[in-house]
Scaffold this motif. Structure first.
Motif: not given
Length: 534
Positions: A74-87
């Motif tokens: 879950i942690g690794l999947a969330g890292i790129p998704a958090s950058w997309a969310g910030a954008a």
């Protein structure tokens, strides 16, 4: 400010330590509506606080109450998704951002209620050991949680806990420990995604985070003595109440907003040198700290392998009557290292407006054929295309044209002082309206509150005020009381005395903030201090 941070941190840390979720659900609304931060400032502040509180809450649980395979998935999947969310979050209007947050809070409350009730099926050891099941159910959870973390500043525990218990069969204590470690990872990644345009009050963040970490560690050690179902239900009721408060703040503001006027063809762009050096790029942004300033940042990136010495720069745009120059503060220019970039503030000239339409023919991406002219240390001049990815310049241009349309009808100004206060707890602002004598007209749809002042109870401010250019001078009387009385309100104020008016004029519709004279600002500050001590 420190006291507010300590109180908020204690509440956030206690919630995180007990239930492994929900700290940001409380932290973000508190930072926006109690402390007075903008959503852009509250999100990274919340990520720091919740991330550190989660680390503290996870410490007592690391040995026996953490599923490390699920943390990895879950942690690794969330890292790129958090950058997309910030954008994605950077593209949203702050009111829409808080409205989405309220919806997430409601979902969180429902999820916590479902976790606090028996699931109807006991956890199975085989499901927890099946790596295929872990990946199939854990990766979508990590993507969803990471995206929300980056966009809204939430740690995502309200989604992680139900997923771990209902989908993956973990008992509540183990789900809480696993959730805290994942939240720590997501918060760190989400904060890193906001570093590019970071705006944060470190004194407030430090007091908030210190109290949150202490409370989270204490609550985590005491959690095993409490009934999980009762804690979940109490927390759900709390966030339902906070969600209701957020909705009451954001929905009226969104209902007053109008769509932007249509775009139309316009004058030919100004001429500029046609050579663009390889490896040098430019873009446009507007600083959130430039309150009341008509300026734009020329962001220059050096993609070459040598130093880039800039001695002069100017923005050319068909939206404005002339170039917007950057003037070096020390007169010597600036140097950008290889791989680096610099933001050069440029003062804008008068806007070119076309009666409610966009004169540039800009498309929906904000591209208005703008370019930046750079003069380098060797004396050469180059033109660099300057895209406007977040419509920063478009927003400033729309405000400029609306202000022009208003000025053609009337001058609306704040007074140098305040009216006589009868009881010391309220007073009157007399907004002067001086028509220009022309044939145009405008409508003041509403007058908004600020971080410092709001309507006095029972004395609503004027709405739907029609003003014609040939009217006689008049006055809009606003009976005011303090919006809030914390020390941070005055110490960190940026817009508390700049009154926002929702206006329609000349085919434009939007918000105009009245510029306060220094005497008015001083009078408002003194009134708030006095009224808050009554």
């Amino acid at each position: 400010m420190v006291l507010i941070g300590l109180a908020g941190g204690l509440l956030v840390g206690t919630v995180v330590g007990l239930v492994g979720a929900g700290g940001a659900i409380i932290a973000v609304p508190a930072l926006v509506y109690v402390v007075g931060l903008s959503p852009e400032e509250a999100v990274p502040t919340s990520l720091v606080v919740v991330g550190l509180a989660s680390i503290a809450g996870a410490i007592p649980r690391l040995r026996s109450d953490v599923s490390w395979p699920l943390v990895l998935i879950i942690g690794l999947a969330g890292i790129p998704a958090s950058w997309a969310g910030a954008a994605a979050g950077s593209l949203l209007d702050p009111d829409w951002l808080m409205l989405i947050f309220a919806g997430i809070m409601i979902v969180a409350g429902l999820r916590m209620l479902s976790v606090s009730r028996p699931s109807g099926r006991p956890p199975t050891a085989s499901s927890a050991r099946n790596r295929g099941t872990l990946a199939l159910r854990g990766i979508p959870t990590g993507l969803a949680v990471g995206f929300l973390t980056g966009m809204l500043g939430v740690g995502g525990g309200f989604l992680i806990i139900p997923a771990l218990t209902l989908l993956l069969g973990l008992p509540i204590p183990r789900a809480v420990g696993t959730s805290l470690v994942i939240i720590s990872i997501n918060s760190a990644s989400g904060f890193a995604a906001h570093l590019e345009d970071l705006s944060i009050d470190w004194a407030l963040t430090a007091s908030f985070a210190a109290a949150a970490m202490a409370a989270s560690l204490t609550a985590a050690r005491a959690a095993h003595r409490l009934d999980d179902a009762v804690v979940g239900r109490v927390f759900a009721v709390m966030i339902f109440a906070v969600a209701l408060g957020v909705l009451l703040q954001t929905v009226p503001a969104l209902l007053r907003q109008e769509p932007a006027p249509p775009e139309a063809p316009a004058p030919q762009a100004q001429q500029a040198p046609q050579t663009q050096p390889a490896g040098i790029s430019a873009s446009l942004t507007v600083s959130r700290l430039s309150i009341g300033e008509r300026s734009v940042n020329l962001v220059i990136s050096n993609g070459t392998e040598t130093d880039l010495e800039i001695t002069a720069a100017a923005l050319d745009s068909p939206w404005y009557t002339g170039p917007a120059p950057w003037v070096p503060a020390d007169g010597d220019g600036t140097t950008v290292r290889p791989g680096g970039r610099v933001a050069l503030p440029a003062a804008l000239p008068a806007a070119v407006c076309a009666g409610g339409t966009d004169p540039s023919g800009a498309d929906s991406s904000g591209d208005n054929a703008a370019s930046v002219r750079l003069t380098l240390g060797d004396g050469s001049t180059h033109s660099v295309a300057a895209p406007d990815p977040y419509s920063s310049l478009a927003g400033v241009h729309g405000q400029d044209c609306l202000q022009q349309a208003v000025d053609e009808v009337a001058v609306i100004a704040l007074p140098a002082g305040l009216g006589v206060s009868e009881d010391g707890r309220s007073t009157v602002i007399s907004v002067a309206v001086t028509p220009t004598g022309g044939d145009g007209s405008l409508t003041v749809d509403a007058i908004g509150t600020t971080t410092l002042i709001t309507e006095a109870p029972g004395k609503p401010w004027p709405r739907q005020v029609e003003i014609s250019g040939n009217d006689a001078p008049s006055v809009l009387e606003l009976h005011i009381v303090p919006m809030r009385c914390d020390v941070h309100a005055l110490a960190e104020d940026k817009v508390g005395t700049r009154l926002p008016l929702e206006i329609e004029a000349g085919g434009y519709r939007g918000q105009v903030r009245l510029e306060p004279p220094p005497e008015f600002t001083a009078a408002v500050y003194e009134f708030v201090r006095s009224a808050c001590t009554q």
